[in-house]
Design an enzyme around this catalytic site. Structure first.
Site, PDB file in Angstrom:
ATOM      1  CB  CYS A 176      -0.962   0.000   1.186  1.00 10.45           C
ATOM      2  SG  CYS A 176      -0.157  -0.306   2.782  1.00 10.45           S
ATOM      3  CG  HIS A 206      -1.082   3.947   5.078  1.00 11.52           C
ATOM      4  ND1 HIS A 206      -1.763   3.633   6.220  1.00 11.52           N
ATOM      5  CD2 HIS A 206      -0.539   2.770   4.628  1.00 11.52           C
ATOM      6  CE1 HIS A 206      -1.654   2.323   6.457  1.00 11.52           C
ATOM      7  NE2 HIS A 206      -0.918   1.790   5.501  1.00 11.52           N
TER       8      HIS A 206
END
Length: 337
Positions: free
Chosen positions: A128, A240
């Site tokens: 990711c 994130h």
């Protein structure tokens, strides 16, 4: 189009269902697979109820065109042959095959064509943090070759799965109530804390997560770029963020970089210091794009640019990227169905 989801009950598996519906992905037949723990659970997709089937060895994937797998590296390795044996394309969200020479590692905005050469019938979805970074770096690379990257990631609880998200929420409740917080999914209490370790340490002092960013970035961008990362777990729930410093072969103006990012696919520029406008996890959670702000010259490097990015780890960092790969395969006629 006949589609399967392996690991349907997990956080990413559930996100697959949402993304496939949001994007009106063409599905004529859907099959959900899971472990003994999740087999029998029922989920509704486009008004129809589906029961999770037990993942087992055999011919259950015989009529499947595309299988999205997000059940961990061990499961992917064990069942890859079953999934691909009859021609299904396996788009794997685990780390199992990412660095295999005969498995393409794909971020559609960067290297969609790599997905067409898949001798094992497997396409790997990158980590990711790597996905979100390379989507932003691609337009900069097109201005001038990127030689080095320094990055500090600020990774949410969602990167460790649905149970980790639940544990973070539980910890906050417990602390407010004066109770000892439950600590199971992370090495330390995450609430009110940051943990400068994601995954296990390697012999060179970097963690496995940090080395993924080094190796995967080179493979996706077909580049000799060197990436030095520090990956940190923070008490954000879902999205994130990353602080990124890049060194290019020739100096670039901030305006050049901002314009390239603003025009790039999958990226949104959100950058106005005068109004304190920049991306944050609270804003980017649930969004498709990776958001970029704080673009500026690196004061320590004449050929350096530094920036801040934030994006939804479960969405673009996992499920959405995989679905975009499948959309590309359908668009170019590279699927059996």
């Amino acid at each position: 189009m006949k589609v399967a989801i392996v690991g349907a009950s997990g956080a990413v598996g559930q996100e697959f269902l949402k993304v496939l519906d949001e994007r009106n992905f063409p599905i004529d037949h859907l099959v959900l697979f899971g472990s003994t723990r999740s087999a029998g659970r029922k989920y509704t997709f486009r008004g129809k109820e589906y029961e999770v089937q037990l993942l087992k060895h055999g011919d259950d994937f015989k009529d499947i065109d595309i299988a999205f797998a997000s059940a961990g590296a061990g499961t992917s390795k064990e069942y890859a042959a079953d999934i691909t044996r009859h021609g299904a394309v396996m788009i794997d969200n685990s780390s199992a095959f990412r660095m295999c020479d005969d498995v393409p590692l794909v971020v559609p905005e960067c290297n969609a064509e790599d997905a067409l050469n898949r001798p094992r019938g497997i396409i790997a979805n990158p980590n990711c943090t790597t996905i979100m970074m390379v989507v932003v770096l691609k337009p900069i690379e097109q201005l001038s070759h990127i030689k080095t990257i320094h990055v500090a990631s600020y990774q949410s609880a969602s990167g460790a799965g649905a149970a980790a998200m639940a544990e973070l929420q539980q910890q906050y409740r417990q602390l407010v109530e004066g109770k000892e917080p439950t600590v199971q999914k992370f090495a330390y209490q995450l609430a009110y804390n940051v943990i400068p370790q994601i995954d296990v340490f390697q012999d060179n002092g970097y963690t496995k997560e940090e080395m993924k960013m080094f190796n995967e970035t080179r493979k996706i961008l077909h580049s000799d770029v060197r990436c030095s990362a520090t990956c940190v777990r923070i008490s954000s729930l879902r999205a994130h963020s990353e602080a990124v410093w890049v060194e290019t072969e020739k100096p670039l103006d901030v305006s050049q970089v901002q314009q390239a990012i603003a025009q790039a696919s999958g990226v949104t520029l959100l950058d106005n210091p005068s109004t304190a406008t920049y991306p944050m996890p609270l804003f980017t959670a649930g969004k498709d794009n990776v958001y970029v702000g704080r673009v500026r010259k690196d004061l320590a490097n004449d050929c350096g640019i530094t920036l801040w990015l934030s994006g939804d780890q479960i969405k673009k960092g996992a499920a959405l990227n995989a679905v975009q790969i499948a959309e590309y395969l359908i668009q170019v006629g590279s699927v059996n169905g």
